[in-house]
Scaffold this motif. Structure first.
Motif, mmCIF file in Angstrom:
data_model
loop_
_atom_site.group_PDB
_atom_site.id
_atom_site.type_symbol
_atom_site.label_atom_id
_atom_site.label_comp_id
_atom_site.label_asym_id
_atom_site.label_seq_id
_atom_site.Cartn_x
_atom_site.Cartn_y
_atom_site.Cartn_z
ATOM 1 N N PRO A 98 0.801 -1.225 0.000
ATOM 2 C CA PRO A 98 0.000 0.000 0.000
ATOM 3 C C PRO A 98 0.837 1.280 0.000
ATOM 4 O O PRO A 98 0.419 2.301 -0.541
ATOM 5 C CB PRO A 98 -0.835 -0.084 1.280
ATOM 6 N N ASP A 99 2.023 1.223 0.572
ATOM 7 C CA ASP A 99 2.903 2.389 0.600
ATOM 8 C C ASP A 99 3.552 2.548 -0.780
ATOM 9 O O ASP A 99 4.146 1.607 -1.304
ATOM 10 C CB ASP A 99 3.982 2.190 1.673
ATOM 11 N N ARG A 100 3.444 3.738 -1.353
ATOM 12 C CA ARG A 100 3.915 3.985 -2.715
ATOM 13 C C ARG A 100 5.417 3.727 -2.869
ATOM 14 O O ARG A 100 5.855 3.112 -3.838
ATOM 15 C CB ARG A 100 3.579 5.422 -3.124
ATOM 16 N N GLN A 101 6.219 4.179 -1.919
ATOM 17 C CA GLN A 101 7.671 3.992 -2.020
ATOM 18 C C GLN A 101 8.071 2.525 -1.891
ATOM 19 O O GLN A 101 8.912 2.034 -2.628
ATOM 20 C CB GLN A 101 8.388 4.834 -0.975
ATOM 21 N N ARG A 102 7.449 1.843 -0.939
ATOM 22 C CA ARG A 102 7.748 0.415 -0.777
ATOM 23 C C ARG A 102 7.293 -0.359 -2.022
ATOM 24 O O ARG A 102 7.984 -1.268 -2.474
ATOM 25 C CB ARG A 102 7.060 -0.142 0.476
ATOM 26 N N ASP A 103 6.148 0.009 -2.571
ATOM 27 C CA ASP A 103 5.641 -0.629 -3.784
ATOM 28 C C ASP A 103 6.642 -0.457 -4.930
ATOM 29 O O ASP A 103 6.907 -1.401 -5.676
ATOM 30 C CB ASP A 103 4.278 -0.045 -4.166
ATOM 31 N N GLN A 104 7.215 0.722 -5.066
ATOM 32 C CA GLN A 104 8.187 0.980 -6.122
ATOM 33 C C GLN A 104 9.435 0.115 -5.950
ATOM 34 O O GLN A 104 9.963 -0.442 -6.914
ATOM 35 C CB GLN A 104 8.577 2.460 -6.159
#
Length: 187
Positions: A98-104
């Motif tokens: 769900p976290d954008r940075q972790r997803d990237q």
């Protein structure tokens, strides 16, 4: 100033189909490289006038060539337009976190459900390891054989992956039995 004829943006598949025929590919290449009339295309491509005319007509219909002031014009922007159009229509990829940075970070290192390579940066490695640790149910004890089977699905060097998980405290080990001991837990 001539107005180029309007056309519908062809799909990437249609573009490949247009250029899959060798004669059309040679004609298009000749125009891209500077041939501006059917006769100069014939010279550059070594094709007959009938073949060149047919290819030009088909490339015009497909949106790769146009005629402006009697001159053949390659519409090379059709490639970018096609890819952009296709990307806009594609459903958004499912998020891995769900976290954008972790997803990237996860998208960079996890390709087609497998770990492509181990991140060198500690912070990124931790994000990836926490994601992989979620494959193990908290409170369940796993024999080493089962841990290896799960990790083998993630990465070819499953033994190194197992060591990373233990070293970071995401898995604990005693007597060849492993259990999840760290990382976030979905509730």
């Amino acid at each position: 100033m001539a107005v180029l004829s309007p056309f519908v943006t062809p799909s990437p598949t249609a573009l490949c189909g247009l250029l899959a025929e060798e004669a059309r590919l040679r004609v298009f290449a000749a125009v891209v490289l500077g041939a501006r009339s059917p006769s100069t295309v014939e010279e550059a491509s070594g094709l007959s006038s009938r073949t060149v005319e047919g290819a030009i007509r088909r490339l015009q219909q497909g949106g790769l060539l146009d005629v402006a002031d009697g001159t053949l014009v390659p519409l090379v922007a059709a490639f970018k337009d096609s890819v952009r159009s296709e990307a806009a229509q594609a459903p958004p990829a499912e998020r891995l976190d769900p976290d954008r940075q972790r997803d990237q970070v996860l998208r960079t290192f996890i390709v087609d459900g497998r770990l492509a390579r181990m991140p060198a940066a500690h912070g990124k490695r931790l994000v990836v390891l926490e994601h992989i640790a979620a494959s193990f149910e908290p409170g369940v004890r796993y024999p080493e054989r089962e841990v290896d089977a799960v990790l083998r699905a993630w990465f070819d060097d499953y033994a190194a992956l197992r060591r990373y998980l233990v070293d970071t405290g995401l898995l604990s080990r005693a007597d060849n039995v492993y259990w999840r001991s760290g990382g976030a837990v979905d509730v």
